[in-house]
Motif scaffolding. Structure first.
Motif, short mmCIF file in Angstrom:
data_model
loop_
_atom_site.label_atom_id
_atom_site.label_comp_id
_atom_site.label_asym_id
_atom_site.label_seq_id
_atom_site.Cartn_x
_atom_site.Cartn_y
_atom_site.Cartn_z
N GLU A 105 0.83 -1.21 0.00
CA GLU A 105 0.00 0.00 0.00
C GLU A 105 0.87 1.26 0.00
O GLU A 105 0.54 2.25 -0.66
CB GLU A 105 -0.92 0.02 1.24
CG GLU A 105 -2.14 -0.86 1.12
CD GLU A 105 -1.86 -2.33 1.46
OE1 GLU A 105 -0.67 -2.70 1.63
OE2 GLU A 105 -2.83 -3.11 1.55
N THR A 108 1.76 2.29 -3.41
CA THR A 108 0.62 2.83 -4.15
C THR A 108 0.41 4.30 -3.78
O THR A 108 0.25 5.16 -4.65
CB THR A 108 -0.66 2.01 -3.83
OG1 THR A 108 -0.34 0.61 -3.90
CG2 THR A 108 -1.78 2.34 -4.79
N TRP A 109 0.44 4.57 -2.48
CA TRP A 109 0.28 5.97 -2.02
C TRP A 109 1.43 6.83 -2.53
O TRP A 109 1.24 7.98 -2.91
CB TRP A 109 0.25 6.04 -0.48
CG TRP A 109 -0.79 5.19 0.17
CD1 TRP A 109 -2.02 4.87 -0.33
CD2 TRP A 109 -0.69 4.54 1.44
NE1 TRP A 109 -2.68 4.06 0.56
CE2 TRP A 109 -1.90 3.84 1.65
CE3 TRP A 109 0.30 4.47 2.43
CZ2 TRP A 109 -2.14 3.09 2.81
CZ3 TRP A 109 0.05 3.74 3.58
CH2 TRP A 109 -1.16 3.06 3.77
N ARG A 111 3.30 6.45 -5.22
CA ARG A 111 3.17 6.72 -6.67
C ARG A 111 2.19 7.87 -6.89
O ARG A 111 2.45 8.81 -7.64
CB ARG A 111 2.71 5.45 -7.38
CG ARG A 111 2.42 5.58 -8.88
CD ARG A 111 3.67 5.73 -9.72
NE ARG A 111 4.12 7.10 -9.85
CZ ARG A 111 5.17 7.46 -10.60
NH1 ARG A 111 5.88 6.57 -11.26
NH2 ARG A 111 5.52 8.72 -10.68
N GLU A 112 1.06 7.79 -6.20
CA GLU A 112 0.03 8.82 -6.36
C GLU A 112 0.57 10.18 -5.91
O GLU A 112 0.41 11.19 -6.60
CB GLU A 112 -1.22 8.42 -5.55
CG GLU A 112 -2.43 9.32 -5.73
CD GLU A 112 -2.36 10.59 -4.88
OE1 GLU A 112 -2.81 11.65 -5.37
OE2 GLU A 112 -1.83 10.53 -3.73
N CYS A 139 7.17 -4.22 -7.08
CA CYS A 139 6.19 -3.13 -7.28
C CYS A 139 4.90 -3.62 -7.92
O CYS A 139 3.88 -2.94 -7.84
CB CYS A 139 6.82 -2.00 -8.08
SG CYS A 139 7.42 -2.46 -9.71
N ALA A 142 1.93 -3.69 -5.72
CA ALA A 142 1.26 -2.41 -5.44
C ALA A 142 0.51 -1.92 -6.68
O ALA A 142 -0.17 -0.90 -6.63
CB ALA A 142 2.28 -1.37 -5.00
N GLY A 143 0.68 -2.63 -7.78
CA GLY A 143 0.00 -2.23 -9.02
C GLY A 143 0.53 -0.90 -9.57
O GLY A 143 -0.22 -0.17 -10.21
N VAL A 144 1.79 -0.59 -9.29
CA VAL A 144 2.34 0.68 -9.78
C VAL A 144 3.66 0.47 -10.50
O VAL A 144 4.30 -0.57 -10.36
CB VAL A 144 2.56 1.69 -8.63
CG1 VAL A 144 1.26 2.04 -7.94
CG2 VAL A 144 3.58 1.15 -7.60
#
Ligand code: PLP
Length: 320
Positions: A105, A108-109, A111-112, A139, A142-144
């Motif tokens: 997670e 993911t945060w 990357r955003e 990675c 995290a889907g990023v």
């Protein structure tokens, strides 16, 4: 618990906290007092934030801990975005930093937040890349995707030294132009693209494709978890954590408060010495004993590693 964690972190500061390499740029973004102190005056000025770290916490609480730590990253980004070139992290496991682990997670945060602040993101997957964490790249969990991905180590199966830095088409295109514009990115070493090393890398990638290495690793990771489970009850084991085919066992002086052993006692070395006498290589990181076996390890060999680890823990903690 917060105080215990602080004590544990202070103890760890005598060892590696995060490592990205030992050339000047890499040293600057790392945090290894032993190496950086000598070169302090030569290093780039970088901003460091505390890393997410599930140490001593049940896995269900990793995300909550990571969220609290992410707030500090977010603050640093908000304050410094206009002067930052990039953020660099080691996805999921700070390996040389004591095999400290955190949940996807956070990535993911991150990357955003990097996108929102216009800051590039570098993932150093030199240690965790190529199937170590349960997916080809950490990675993916995290889907990023990062803007830069650093790879090495398992890229050649460990047989020859080779590293690559991958980047996006957008960044590649920024350097791709007519010769006269002199925009080409010129930065290389004498042995860049060494054919032997590249052949080893291609052979390794073929194996990933032909044998289902990732699936086999999942089976082995599950076995590692089962084998390590009984070690949780050891009176001087403060934490057993696992991400894919990395499993770390952290010895503590006091289990209830997670008080670490003084690093000068070199408990890990005692485990190492015992293990090597039994034909098992357990290289410690301070008080952390870890399993990061080659993917070809057999189930029987993993069972031996677990047995030798238990014996080593008994020997290393017998007098305290
Ligand atoms: C080993 C390692 C490096 C350093 O690689 P070198 O080839 O020694 O420069 C960088 N980052 C991570 C995460 C590593 O584990």
């Amino acid at each position: 618990m917060a105080q215990c964690r602080e004590a544990a972190e202070a103890a760890l500061s005598h060892h590696h906290q995060r490592l990205h390499g030992e050339t000047l740029g890499a040293l600057a973004v790392g945090d290894v007092a032993l190496y950086t102190d000598t070169y302090r005056s030569l290093l780039l000025d970088v901003i460091k934030v505390p890393a997410p770290d599930g140490f001593g916490l049940p896995r269900e609480q990793w995300v909550e801990q990571a969220r609290a730590r992410f707030a500090e990253m977010e603050r640093a980004l908000a304050r410094h975005a206009d002067e930052l070139a990039a953020v660099i992290v080691e996805p999921l496991i700070q390996c040389a930093g004591g095999m400290r682990m955190y949940p996807p997670e956070y990535l993911t945060w991150l990357r955003e937040a990097c996108d929102r602040h216009g800051v590039q993101l570098i993932f150093d997957e030199i240690a965790v890349g190529f199937g170590r964490t349960g997916t080809l790249f950490a990675c993916e969990q995290a889907g990023v995707r990062p803007d830069y991905l650093c790879l090495s180590k398992a890229l050649t199966g460990g047989y020859l030294p080779l590293s690559v830095v991958m980047t996006t088409d957008e960044i590649y295109a920024a350097f791709y132009d007519d010769y006269e514009t002199l925009k080409a990115f010129l930065h290389s070493h004498s042995y860049t693209g060494n054919p032997l090393a590249c052949a080893a890398a291609l052979a390794t990638l073929d194996i990933f494709e032909q044998d289902d290495v990732i699936a086999a690793n999942r089976h082995k990771a599950a076995l590692m978890g089962r084998l390590a489970e009984p070690l949780r009850d050891h009176p001087h084991v403060g934490d057993v954590r696992q991400t894919g085919m990395v499993l770390a066992i952290e010895m503590v002086k006091d289990k209830s408060s997670l008080t670490p052993y003084d690093f000068r006692e070199r408990r890990g070395l005692r485990v190492f010495r015992h293990a090597i006498s039994r034909g098992v290589m357990l290289r410690p990181l301070g008080n952390v004993i870890y399993w990061m076996p080659p993917y070809v390890i057999s189930d029987e060999e993993l069972a031996l590693v677990a047995e030798v680890t238990r014996e080593g823990l008994e020997i290393a903690t017998a007098d305290a």
